[in-house]
Scaffold this active site. Structure first.
Site, PDB file in Angstrom:
ATOM      1  N   LYS A  90       9.100  18.918  72.555  1.00 48.74           N
ATOM      2  CA  LYS A  90       9.636  18.301  71.340  1.00 48.74           C
ATOM      3  C   LYS A  90      11.085  18.714  71.217  1.00 48.74           C
ATOM      4  CE  LYS A  90       9.387  15.981  67.520  1.00 48.74           C
ATOM      5  NZ  LYS A  90      10.522  15.161  68.063  1.00 48.74           N
ATOM      6  N   GLN A 111      15.369  25.422  71.745  1.00 54.06           N
ATOM      7  CA  GLN A 111      14.308  24.660  71.072  1.00 54.06           C
ATOM      8  C   GLN A 111      12.940  25.334  71.213  1.00 54.06           C
ATOM      9  OE1 GLN A 111      15.724  21.418  69.933  1.00 54.06           O
ATOM     10  NE2 GLN A 111      14.051  21.483  68.465  1.00 54.06           N
ATOM     11  N   LYS A 114      12.881  27.960  68.452  1.00 52.62           N
ATOM     12  CA  LYS A 114      12.954  27.283  67.156  1.00 52.62           C
ATOM     13  C   LYS A 114      11.604  26.657  66.810  1.00 52.62           C
ATOM     14  CE  LYS A 114      16.370  24.386  66.849  1.00 52.62           C
ATOM     15  NZ  LYS A 114      17.268  23.191  66.766  1.00 52.62           N
ATOM     16  N   LYS A 126      14.608  18.845  75.402  1.00 58.73           N
ATOM     17  CA  LYS A 126      15.853  18.216  74.929  1.00 58.73           C
ATOM     18  C   LYS A 126      16.277  17.187  75.957  1.00 58.73           C
ATOM     19  CE  LYS A 126      18.837  18.554  71.514  1.00 58.73           C
ATOM     20  NZ  LYS A 126      18.600  19.030  70.135  1.00 58.73           N
ATOM     21  N   GLY A 165      16.305  12.495  67.256  1.00 57.11           N
ATOM     22  CA  GLY A 165      17.764  12.380  67.251  1.00 57.11           C
ATOM     23  C   GLY A 165      18.460  13.716  67.411  1.00 57.11           C
ATOM     24  N   ASP A 166      19.744  13.639  67.642  1.00 56.06           N
ATOM     25  CA  ASP A 166      20.654  14.796  67.669  1.00 56.06           C
ATOM     26  C   ASP A 166      22.045  14.161  67.555  1.00 56.06           C
ATOM     27  OD1 ASP A 166      20.599  17.902  68.326  1.00 56.06           O
ATOM     28  OD2 ASP A 166      22.292  17.119  69.430  1.00 56.06           O
ATOM     29  N   THR A 209      16.989  18.469  58.064  1.00 54.82           N
ATOM     30  CA  THR A 209      17.722  19.575  58.701  1.00 54.82           C
ATOM     31  C   THR A 209      18.694  20.195  57.706  1.00 54.82           C
ATOM     32  OG1 THR A 209      17.535  18.356  60.774  1.00 54.82           O
ATOM     33  CG2 THR A 209      18.997  20.265  60.757  1.00 54.82           C
ATOM     34  N   ASN A 240      24.738  13.884  60.183  1.00 53.05           N
ATOM     35  CA  ASN A 240      23.453  13.977  59.497  1.00 53.05           C
ATOM     36  C   ASN A 240      23.206  15.362  58.890  1.00 53.05           C
ATOM     37  OD1 ASN A 240      20.323  14.862  60.118  1.00 53.05           O
ATOM     38  ND2 ASN A 240      20.503  12.889  59.089  1.00 53.05           N
ATOM     39  N   SER A 376       9.941  16.667  61.824  1.00 49.39           N
ATOM     40  CA  SER A 376       9.521  15.783  62.919  1.00 49.39           C
ATOM     41  C   SER A 376       8.050  16.014  63.249  1.00 49.39           C
ATOM     42  CB  SER A 376      10.355  16.054  64.177  1.00 49.39           C
ATOM     43  OG  SER A 376      11.594  15.394  64.115  1.00 49.39           O
TER      44      SER A 376
HETATM   45  P1  NDP Z   1      25.834  13.731  64.077  1.00 49.75           P
HETATM   46  O1  NDP Z   1      26.147  12.956  65.285  1.00 49.75           O
HETATM   47  O2  NDP Z   1      25.198  13.061  62.922  1.00 49.75           O
HETATM   48  O3  NDP Z   1      27.140  14.459  63.529  1.00 49.75           O
HETATM   49  C1  NDP Z   1      27.880  15.328  64.313  1.00 49.75           C
HETATM   50  C2  NDP Z   1      29.083  15.737  63.514  1.00 49.75           C
HETATM   51  O4  NDP Z   1      29.736  16.817  64.182  1.00 49.75           O
HETATM   52  C3  NDP Z   1      30.108  14.624  63.384  1.00 49.75           C
HETATM   53  O5  NDP Z   1      30.788  14.762  62.176  1.00 49.75           O
HETATM   54  C4  NDP Z   1      31.038  14.934  64.562  1.00 49.75           C
HETATM   55  O6  NDP Z   1      32.360  14.405  64.447  1.00 49.75           O
HETATM   56  C5  NDP Z   1      31.073  16.432  64.482  1.00 49.75           C
HETATM   57  N1  NDP Z   1      31.494  16.981  65.752  1.00 49.75           N
HETATM   58  C6  NDP Z   1      30.970  16.754  66.963  1.00 49.75           C
HETATM   59  N2  NDP Z   1      31.656  17.415  67.885  1.00 49.75           N
HETATM   60  C7  NDP Z   1      32.647  18.057  67.226  1.00 49.75           C
HETATM   61  C8  NDP Z   1      33.694  18.912  67.633  1.00 49.75           C
HETATM   62  N3  NDP Z   1      33.870  19.208  68.915  1.00 49.75           N
HETATM   63  N4  NDP Z   1      34.517  19.413  66.668  1.00 49.75           N
HETATM   64  C9  NDP Z   1      34.346  19.096  65.367  1.00 49.75           C
HETATM   65  N5  NDP Z   1      33.370  18.282  64.939  1.00 49.75           N
HETATM   66  C10 NDP Z   1      32.548  17.780  65.860  1.00 49.75           C
HETATM   67  O7  NDP Z   1      24.926  14.965  64.578  1.00 49.75           O
HETATM   68  P2  NDP Z   1      23.944  15.885  63.735  1.00 49.75           P
HETATM   69  O8  NDP Z   1      24.478  16.098  62.371  1.00 49.75           O
HETATM   70  O9  NDP Z   1      22.586  15.386  63.921  1.00 49.75           O
HETATM   71  O10 NDP Z   1      24.041  17.259  64.568  1.00 49.75           O
HETATM   72  C11 NDP Z   1      24.982  18.279  64.251  1.00 49.75           C
HETATM   73  C12 NDP Z   1      24.510  19.583  64.857  1.00 49.75           C
HETATM   74  O11 NDP Z   1      23.229  19.934  64.309  1.00 49.75           O
HETATM   75  C13 NDP Z   1      24.313  19.591  66.374  1.00 49.75           C
HETATM   76  O12 NDP Z   1      24.620  20.870  66.877  1.00 49.75           O
HETATM   77  C14 NDP Z   1      22.816  19.347  66.527  1.00 49.75           C
HETATM   78  O13 NDP Z   1      22.325  19.836  67.756  1.00 49.75           O
HETATM   79  C15 NDP Z   1      22.286  20.150  65.362  1.00 49.75           C
HETATM   80  N6  NDP Z   1      20.953  19.812  64.871  1.00 49.75           N
HETATM   81  C16 NDP Z   1      20.635  18.550  64.488  1.00 49.75           C
HETATM   82  C17 NDP Z   1      19.390  18.261  63.990  1.00 49.75           C
HETATM   83  C18 NDP Z   1      19.015  16.908  63.476  1.00 49.75           C
HETATM   84  O14 NDP Z   1      17.900  16.776  62.964  1.00 49.75           O
HETATM   85  N7  NDP Z   1      19.858  15.922  63.553  1.00 49.75           N
HETATM   86  C19 NDP Z   1      18.346  19.300  63.912  1.00 49.75           C
HETATM   87  C20 NDP Z   1      18.811  20.615  64.258  1.00 49.75           C
HETATM   88  C21 NDP Z   1      20.058  20.827  64.737  1.00 49.75           C
HETATM   89  P3  NDP Z   1      32.780  13.081  65.262  1.00 49.75           P
HETATM   90  O15 NDP Z   1      32.127  11.968  64.539  1.00 49.75           O
HETATM   91  O16 NDP Z   1      34.273  13.073  65.204  1.00 49.75           O
HETATM   92  O17 NDP Z   1      32.271  13.252  66.668  1.00 49.75           O
HETATM   93  O1  2IT Z   2      18.058  20.438  67.491  1.00 46.21           O
HETATM   94  C1  2IT Z   2      17.060  19.967  66.909  1.00 46.21           C
HETATM   95  O2  2IT Z   2      16.146  20.684  66.477  1.00 46.21           O
HETATM   96  C2  2IT Z   2      16.992  18.513  66.721  1.00 46.21           C
HETATM   97  N1  2IT Z   2      17.913  17.805  67.105  1.00 46.21           N
HETATM   98  C3  2IT Z   2      15.782  17.890  66.078  1.00 46.21           C
HETATM   99  C4  2IT Z   2      14.674  17.750  67.076  1.00 46.21           C
HETATM  100  C5  2IT Z   2      13.472  16.983  66.608  1.00 46.21           C
HETATM  101  O3  2IT Z   2      12.594  16.781  67.454  1.00 46.21           O
HETATM  102  O4  2IT Z   2      13.386  16.594  65.451  1.00 46.21           O
END
Ligand code: NDP
Ligand code: 2IT
Length: 444
Positions: A90, A111, A114, A126, A165-166, A209, A240, A376
């Site tokens: 997952k 992961q 986590k 992943k 997603g990520d 998240t 997100n 999830s």
């Molecule tokens: P999104 O794609 O929704 O958003 C990513 C954000 O981070 C955007 O604002 C992006 O800006 C910014 N970003 C990416 N790279 C950089 C960088 N090098 N410097 C500054 N800003 C940057 O992704 P998520 O919000 O889903 O994910 C964000 C983090 O959270 C990741 O590390 C992900 O692995 C983690 N995560 C996500 C989960 C989820 O459920 N979605 C769960 C657990 C962890 P720009 O648009 O300019 O690229």
């Molecule tokens: O980093 C993470 O935990 C995620 N991007 C979410 C993974 C998931 O299966 O919901």
């Protein structure tokens, strides 16, 4: 040399050119040393750590698709099926030009622990691609997703591997991926999470998240006689995770004064107006700089440096290694008291050590952002039962899961005499369940 050091050296030697993977392994193995030392002979005999750092399977494939000019584009696609000791693989899919095997292996490795911390039956995985969704038309994104799934669908399923997603993969992408899976495999099943509400998605998964990060922050604060009320936060990213962390922090009485994207950051001393950020990012897929054009009194600064803004709470929610030692020093000197990681491994190792040594409460991503994958897993349960829970029910379960993770992490840190060291606590608590399941299942 200790067993943990030996295994780390071996990982570096056998996985050249994978610095992010080395970094994630180092942090975990350093934390586990106190556990391993107590029973080193048995762990060595069973090669527990050698097995833990080797993915069960890495799938790597070509993703050809046709762009809007009729030109064939080719991307790399991957799925890392890292560890299935406690459940089906997952973990999310990341679409970003920086994606490579090292980044996905670090994410898959994190992961495992986590998912264990959530208490739910999910293994670690992943995947993703170096495809860049930015600037692509909807049709191009669909063409890419369909091609990606045409290959990936051979290796996943509701009881084998369940992606989500990520970075770069949100509701739109999950929809296209789900449609293609169903079309090829002929199965309407919970093979992906983060689905839309009309086709099997769970309420609150979108928020989970970010909300979870702030529920975790709240637990840490309460444990130290503090609360988010009246506090100032900086939240990095504007995707997100960032958006819903801002929403929950604000609901709990705090004020968020800065956010960013990869091009620059905005500062709004009156508090970020989240409806405007949502419109820019979720509706228009625009840049955060537009916020300063729309909100009087706010300022946009191109480039990095968001850590220069004074805050009590710092929530890095963008990407790996976004905060280095230099930034960490500035945060500490400005009086930051709590750093809770929304992103995966957003703080470099030396920055993490500096922050913890400075008395800042630091919660690592594998514990703090686990609310996403936990919800999830709740989506998987609802899909299996063919019913859906109300928003209140899901939110309550999420909240309880985050409380439970804090308790487990806190307990583990205390058991090993390292109170408030949540890095050690999270790694140990996550490891204990996985290793128990691995031992029980024999040499696999
Ligand atoms: P999104 O794609 O929704 O958003 C990513 C954000 O981070 C955007 O604002 C992006 O800006 C910014 N970003 C990416 N790279 C950089 C960088 N090098 N410097 C500054 N800003 C940057 O992704 P998520 O919000 O889903 O994910 C964000 C983090 O959270 C990741 O590390 C992900 O692995 C983690 N995560 C996500 C989960 C989820 O459920 N979605 C769960 C657990 C962890 P720009 O648009 O300019 O690229
Ligand atoms: O980093 C993470 O935990 C995620 N991007 C979410 C993974 C998931 O299966 O919901």
């Amino acid at each position: 040399m200790s067993y943990t050091e030996e295994v780390y050296e071996r990982v570096v030697a056998q996985n050249p050119g994978e610095p992010e993977f080395h970094q994630a392994v180092k942090e975990v193995l350093d934390s586990l040393k106190v556990v391993i030392d107590k029973n080193e002979e048995e762990y060595r005999r069973l090669s527990i750590l050698e097995r833990l750092v080797e993915p069960e399977r890495i799938i790597s494939f070509r993703v050809p698709w046709v762009d809007d000019h009729g030109k064939v584009q080719v991307n790399k696609g991957y799925r890392i099926q890292f560890n299935s000791a406690i459940g089906p693989y997952k973990g999310g899919l990341r679409f970003h030009p920086s994606v490579n095997q090292s980044i996905l292996k670090f994410l898959g490795f994190e992961q495992i622990f986590k998912n264990s911390l959530t208490g739910l039956p999910i293994g670690g995985g992943k995947g993703g691609s170096n495809f860049d969704p930015k600037g692509k038309s909807d049709r191009e994104v669909m063409a890419f997703c369909q091609s990606f799934m045409t290959e990936l669908c051979k290796y996943i399923g509701a009881d084998t591997d369940v992606p989500a997603g990520d970075i770069g993969v949100g509701g739109r992408e999950i929809g296209y991926l789900f449609g293609q899976y169903k079309r090829i495999r002929g199965l309407y099943e919970g093979v992906l999470t983060g689905k839309g509400l009309t086709y099997g998605g769970s309420l609150v998964r979108t928020q989970a998240t970010g909300y979870g990060v702030v529920y975790m922050l709240n637990e840490i604060m309460q444990a130290h006689g503090d609360s988010p009320e009246g506090k100032t936060a900086v939240v990095t990213g504007s995707g997100n995770v960032a958006i819903y962390a801002v929403e929950k922090f604000t609901q709990l009485g705090g004020k968020v004064v800065a956010m960013c994207d990869s091009a620059g950051y905005i500062y709004d001393p009156d508090g970020i107006k989240l409806d405007i950020v949502k419109d820019i990012k979720e509706v228009k897929r625009g840049r955060i700089s537009e916020y300063a054009d729309r909100v009087e009194g706010s300022v946009y600064t191109p480039g990095t440096g968001i850590w220069n803004i004074k805050c009590d709470v710092y929530l890095p929610c963008a990407t790996q290694n976004e905060l280095d030692l230099e930034g960490a020093k500035i945060l500490v000197s400005n009086g930051c008291k709590y750093l809770v990681e929304g992103a995966n491994m957003p703080t470099t190792l030396d920055a993490t050590n500096y922050i913890m040594d400075s008395g800042v409460y630091f919660m690592p991503g594998k514990a703090a952002n686990a609310g996403g994958v936990a919800t999830s897993a709740l989506e998987m349960s609802q899909n299996s039962m063919r019913l859906s829970w109300s928003a209140e029910e899901v939110d309550e379960k999420l909240h309880n899961i985050m409380k439970d993770i804090f308790r487990k992490v806190d307990d583990a840190s205390k058991r090993y005499g390292m109170t408030d060291n949540y890095v050690v606590g999270a790694n140990i608590a996550g490891f204990e369940k996985v290793v128990d399941a691995m031992k029980a299942q024999g040499i696999v």
